[in-house]
Write a protein that holds these residues in place. Structure first.
Motif, PDB file in Angstrom:
ATOM      1  N   THR A  52      32.913  12.127 -26.810  1.00 39.13           N
ATOM      2  CA  THR A  52      34.175  11.892 -26.104  1.00 39.13           C
ATOM      3  C   THR A  52      35.358  12.289 -26.983  1.00 39.13           C
ATOM      4  O   THR A  52      36.330  12.898 -26.514  1.00 39.13           O
ATOM      5  CB  THR A  52      34.283  10.404 -25.706  1.00 39.13           C
ATOM      6  OG1 THR A  52      33.092  10.032 -25.012  1.00 39.13           O
ATOM      7  CG2 THR A  52      35.473  10.163 -24.800  1.00 39.13           C
ATOM      8  N   ILE A 105      31.531  13.888 -17.837  1.00 37.87           N
ATOM      9  CA  ILE A 105      30.873  13.267 -16.684  1.00 37.87           C
ATOM     10  C   ILE A 105      31.373  11.821 -16.632  1.00 37.87           C
ATOM     11  O   ILE A 105      31.314  11.110 -17.635  1.00 37.87           O
ATOM     12  CB  ILE A 105      29.343  13.341 -16.847  1.00 37.87           C
ATOM     13  CG1 ILE A 105      28.937  14.822 -16.894  1.00 37.87           C
ATOM     14  CG2 ILE A 105      28.639  12.613 -15.707  1.00 37.87           C
ATOM     15  CD1 ILE A 105      27.639  15.088 -17.568  1.00 37.87           C
ATOM     16  N   ARG A 106      31.919  11.423 -15.479  1.00 41.40           N
ATOM     17  CA  ARG A 106      32.580  10.118 -15.397  1.00 41.40           C
ATOM     18  C   ARG A 106      31.918   9.215 -14.376  1.00 41.40           C
ATOM     19  O   ARG A 106      31.357   9.680 -13.389  1.00 41.40           O
ATOM     20  CB  ARG A 106      34.051  10.306 -15.033  1.00 41.40           C
ATOM     21  CG  ARG A 106      34.852  11.039 -16.098  1.00 41.40           C
ATOM     22  CD  ARG A 106      36.261  11.366 -15.605  1.00 41.40           C
ATOM     23  NE  ARG A 106      36.935  12.307 -16.474  1.00 41.40           N
ATOM     24  CZ  ARG A 106      37.694  11.964 -17.521  1.00 41.40           C
ATOM     25  NH1 ARG A 106      37.877  10.694 -17.813  1.00 41.40           N
ATOM     26  NH2 ARG A 106      38.273  12.888 -18.261  1.00 41.40           N
ATOM     27  N   ASP A 107      32.029   7.902 -14.603  1.00 38.75           N
ATOM     28  CA  ASP A 107      31.549   6.947 -13.604  1.00 38.75           C
ATOM     29  C   ASP A 107      32.662   6.706 -12.572  1.00 38.75           C
ATOM     30  O   ASP A 107      33.723   7.326 -12.639  1.00 38.75           O
ATOM     31  CB  ASP A 107      31.079   5.644 -14.272  1.00 38.75           C
ATOM     32  CG  ASP A 107      32.212   4.924 -14.991  1.00 38.75           C
ATOM     33  OD1 ASP A 107      33.396   5.242 -14.709  1.00 38.75           O
ATOM     34  OD2 ASP A 107      31.935   4.053 -15.831  1.00 38.75           O
ATOM     35  N   THR A 108      32.409   5.810 -11.637  1.00 36.43           N
ATOM     36  CA  THR A 108      33.378   5.622 -10.544  1.00 36.43           C
ATOM     37  C   THR A 108      34.714   5.090 -11.051  1.00 36.43           C
ATOM     38  O   THR A 108      35.747   5.289 -10.411  1.00 36.43           O
ATOM     39  CB  THR A 108      32.813   4.663  -9.475  1.00 36.43           C
ATOM     40  OG1 THR A 108      32.224   3.554 -10.157  1.00 36.43           O
ATOM     41  CG2 THR A 108      31.768   5.350  -8.623  1.00 36.43           C
ATOM     42  N   GLN A 109      34.709   4.406 -12.209  1.00 35.16           N
ATOM     43  CA  GLN A 109      35.985   3.925 -12.768  1.00 35.16           C
ATOM     44  C   GLN A 109      36.720   5.010 -13.566  1.00 35.16           C
ATOM     45  O   GLN A 109      37.804   4.764 -14.085  1.00 35.16           O
ATOM     46  CB  GLN A 109      35.761   2.724 -13.689  1.00 35.16           C
ATOM     47  CG  GLN A 109      35.686   1.393 -12.960  1.00 35.16           C
ATOM     48  CD  GLN A 109      34.241   1.032 -12.618  1.00 35.16           C
ATOM     49  OE1 GLN A 109      33.374   1.069 -13.482  1.00 35.16           O
ATOM     50  NE2 GLN A 109      33.988   0.717 -11.359  1.00 35.16           N
ATOM     51  N   ASN A 120      35.505   6.322 -16.376  1.00 36.30           N
ATOM     52  CA  ASN A 120      35.089   6.327 -17.783  1.00 36.30           C
ATOM     53  C   ASN A 120      34.111   7.467 -18.040  1.00 36.30           C
ATOM     54  O   ASN A 120      33.258   7.752 -17.193  1.00 36.30           O
ATOM     55  CB  ASN A 120      34.387   5.010 -18.139  1.00 36.30           C
ATOM     56  CG  ASN A 120      35.282   3.820 -17.870  1.00 36.30           C
ATOM     57  OD1 ASN A 120      36.447   3.803 -18.283  1.00 36.30           O
ATOM     58  ND2 ASN A 120      34.750   2.841 -17.147  1.00 36.30           N
ATOM     59  N   THR A 173      30.913   9.011 -19.237  1.00 37.02           N
ATOM     60  CA  THR A 173      29.564   8.512 -19.540  1.00 37.02           C
ATOM     61  C   THR A 173      28.740   9.541 -20.308  1.00 37.02           C
ATOM     62  O   THR A 173      27.732   9.214 -20.924  1.00 37.02           O
ATOM     63  CB  THR A 173      28.802   8.161 -18.250  1.00 37.02           C
ATOM     64  OG1 THR A 173      28.802   9.325 -17.405  1.00 37.02           O
ATOM     65  CG2 THR A 173      29.479   7.013 -17.510  1.00 37.02           C
ATOM     66  N   ASP A 174      29.176  10.797 -20.267  1.00 37.34           N
ATOM     67  CA  ASP A 174      28.521  11.834 -21.075  1.00 37.34           C
ATOM     68  C   ASP A 174      29.417  13.071 -21.064  1.00 37.34           C
ATOM     69  O   ASP A 174      30.315  13.182 -20.225  1.00 37.34           O
ATOM     70  CB  ASP A 174      27.140  12.188 -20.509  1.00 37.34           C
ATOM     71  CG  ASP A 174      26.261  12.885 -21.552  1.00 37.34           C
ATOM     72  OD1 ASP A 174      26.705  13.000 -22.726  1.00 37.34           O
ATOM     73  OD2 ASP A 174      25.157  13.315 -21.202  1.00 37.34           O
TER      74      ASP A 174
END
Ligand code: ZN
Length: 674
Positions: free
Chosen positions: A50, A637-641, A643, A645-646
């Protein structure tokens, strides 16, 4: 890569991957595009990935700055050409479009209309009317038109800059006697400012007795204000290039929470403060914090750095590189360092010259993750910063080599047809393809990590006795140490080489280079001057001569072409050991006469006929003299919030797609920056 035997697993791994990874990409004009592999990126932690992701965004946000620094029309020219390139409705195979494509690729590569290396303006192979017609056919809203400006008026304004060889002919003019400021096209001084005026402006501002002088003028353009007086327009938030710098700062701040250490956060804080204020004392404070941060895994350069683009050598072009420690090299050199005393004790040199206590040096090799600004696409293979004299004097500097870029150059050379032309036969080419990379790296490690630090001078020997021959002898000593040990069973035991076959690839390429292929860098009729090249010639020719009776190494001719043939690899290793002993003796005793004879007899002269033959064979390969790199693409690559994640990495983007994407997504500056 952590476990003992993993070193070799890693290298086979890399080999498997290299099958679908192309080091060589497209060629145009005098340029060869290459790709570099970010080895080890996938194995970094999410935090590290990140951090790299946001730093690489910060590295790309400054791209427009360099275009504008290189010339006041460059951004507009780029935008005009790109619009035609993407929106042309004629035949894309016609001569005009082909010539436009090549010209635009060159403009991207140089970040402007002047050659990145020679600094002279290159001219397009299409006609002004052809470009004018094409510009009239595209959507005018996509063109860099000033308020109320017609397409014709834009062409009239810009075309002399593109087509007239007498307008802005040099980006940086260094010709003695010329007004260097008036005659240089780079955009560091507003038009009409003379060299005399600029020099006077800065001489007056110099504090004569400051022991810690800032690098005055490095982050500004010198302009004339409405009253006709000179003043600086500083590159900072709220100043000139402020729109781009704000984006850079925004991404540095996003990166900050993911920094390795609090010290590294301090580095970012100082850099951000400097970008906001333009204060050069803050820049020095940042430089000091940066050079002292040697522990962080990830590191970066981001800012106005080198001043080659300013004819007066003050104003710095914007550049960025993000990198991390080369994990594989660090692991390899750790193993070597831990066994440093064993290597010293087993060395074939006289016991009188051995160190009782020897310490290995750890790797100073980094892996580039992204290149930006003046380091892209043409780049450096090492970093040695900061540039401030007093900072270097009082605090030192950070010096590293960029391993994956050096490797990419080497691998591109293998794929360029060099091996096919110069390696004697298929089995030997196969040997090099299988083990070449592993053993090249190991030879470098042995050279750097153990070779230079091995052995000792006899008491009373002046370290400068060998004078002009000193550096060649020292390089030969380190290379021979590497050559002798790359063939040692000990490396197999340490898991650094897979077997006792692998070293043969290094022996073959070393001999081929020293006896033949390095001559491609020498002009016809010239002798070998550079210390590393002399050292390679010296070693290769000495062992060739010494092994002649036993036919250890031969130069044979097939269909009029010369090839190296190695008949006895073990005997060759003995000869390397013998020469290492002699070179160490020369160094330890300070035997100037022996050093002179060795270098002059084996390291300097060139066999004229062989040289001619090598140059002719090389010429036929049509290799481009200049090289540059396409960056990998990082995707968060992001989560629904939202953030991360990779972070994924991809190497498939084409050169033109990359440049067009950068122009779209990192389009930070207006057409005109005054
Ligand atoms: Zn060296």
């Amino acid at each position: 890569m952590m476990a003992g035997s993993a070193a070799f697993a890693y290298s086979t791994d890399a080999q498997a991957q290299s099958d679908n990874f192309r080091y060589n990409d497209e060629q145009f004009a005098d340029i060869q595009m290459l790709r570099y592999k970010v080895e080890g990126f996938e194995r970094l932690t999410l935090k590290e990935k990140t951090f790299i992701y946001y730093l690489s965004e910060a590295a790309l946000q400054g791209r427009d700055i360099l275009f504008d620094q290189n010339g006041r029309y460059n951004l507009r020219i780029r935008r005009m050409l790109e619009t035609v390139y993407t929106d042309y409705n004629g035949n894309r195979k016609d001569a005009f479009y082909t010539a436009l494509s090549t010209y635009l690729k060159r403009v991207w590569f140089s970040a402007g209309i002047h050659h990145h290396y020679g600094c002279d303006k290159f001219l397009p192979d299409f006609k002004p009317e052809e470009l004018r017609n094409a510009l009239k056919q595209v959507d005018a809203r996509k063109l860099p038109l000033a308020e109320g400006q017609s397409v014709d008026a834009l062409c009239d304004e810009i075309f002399p800059v593109i087509f007239d060889p007498t307008v802005m002919p040099m980006r940086v003019n260094q010709k003695d006697g010329d007004d260097l400021v008036l005659t240089s096209a780079s955009n560091y001084y507003a038009p009409g400012i003379t060299q005399k005026e600029a020099e006077k402006f800065y001489t007056q501002r110099k504090a004569p007795l400051d022991p810690q002088p800032v690098m005055m003028g490095m982050n500004s353009r010198l302009v004339r204000n409405d009253d006709g007086e000179l003043e600086e327009r500083v590159w900072r938030v709220g100043g000139l290039y402020g729109q781009a710098i704000e984006k850079i700062v925004e991404n540095l701040l996003k990166a900050r929470p993911f920094a390795d250490t609090p010290e590294q956060q301090k580095v970012i804080d100082l850099l951000v403060e400097y970008y906001r204020t333009g204060d050069l004392r803050t820049f020095d404070a940042y430089s000091i914090a940066w050079l002292k941060d040697t522990e962080s895994l990830v590191d970066f350069v981001n800012g106005f750095t080198e001043s080659y683009g300013d004819p007066l050598g003050m104003k710095a072009s914007w550049e960025s590189i993000v990198n991390f420690k080369d994990l594989a090299a660090t692991e390899r050199t750790k193993k070597l360092s831990e066994n440093a005393q064993w290597f010293e004790n087993q060395s074939p040199i006289d016991n009188r010259f051995k160190k009782e206590k020897v310490k290995g040096v750890s790797a100073k090799v980094i892996t580039a993750a992204i290149l930006g600004g003046d380091l892209y696409p043409s780049t450096a293979i090492g970093i040695n910063l900061p540039n401030s004299d007093w900072v270097r004097r009082e605090h030192g500097s950070k010096s590293v080599t960029i391993g994956n870029l050096t490797a990419a150059y080497a691998k591109a050379a293998h794929g360029s047809g060099m091996d096919k032309e110069f390696v004697i036969d298929e089995p030997t080419r196969q040997l090099i393809a299988t083990y070449g990379d592993v053993c090249d790296d190991l030879h470098t490690d042995l050279h750097e990590c153990l070779g230079h630090g091995s052995g000792k001078l006899l008491p009373g020997t002046d370290p400068d006795t060998l004078k002009a021959y000193g550096s060649t002898i020292e390089e030969a000593r380190a290379d021979l140490f590497g050559l002798y040990y790359v063939a040692d069973q000990k490396l197999v035991e340490l898991g650094l080489t897979p077997n006792l076959e692998a070293y043969k690839s290094q022996y073959y390429t070393y001999m081929m280079n020293g006896l033949m292929t390095q001559l491609v860098r020498i002009k016809p009729g010239a002798t070998i001057e550079e210390a590393h090249m002399r050292n390679r010639a010296l070693i290769a020719r000495w062992v060739y001569e010494q092994g002649k009776d036993g036919k250890v190494v031969e130069l044979i001719k097939k269909k009029g072409k010369t090839y190296v043939r190695i008949n006895d690899y073990e005997a060759l290793r003995e000869l390397f050991g013998k020469l290492l002993a002699e070179v160490q003796r020369i160094k330890s005793e300070g035997d100037y006469e022996a050093a002179r004879l060795l270098v002059e007899n084996y390291g300097v002269k060139v066999d004229t006929d062989l040289h001619k033959e090598i140059l002719a064979r090389y010429e036929k390969l049509h290799l481009s003299p200049y090289k540059g790199f396409i960056n990998p693409v990082y995707t968060a690559i992001r989560d629904t919030q939202g953030n991360i994640t990779d972070v994924s990495i991809d190497y498939s983007e084409a050169y033109d797609r990359q440049m067009l994407r950068y122009s779209r997504d990192y389009n930070t500056l207006p057409d005109v920056n005054d």
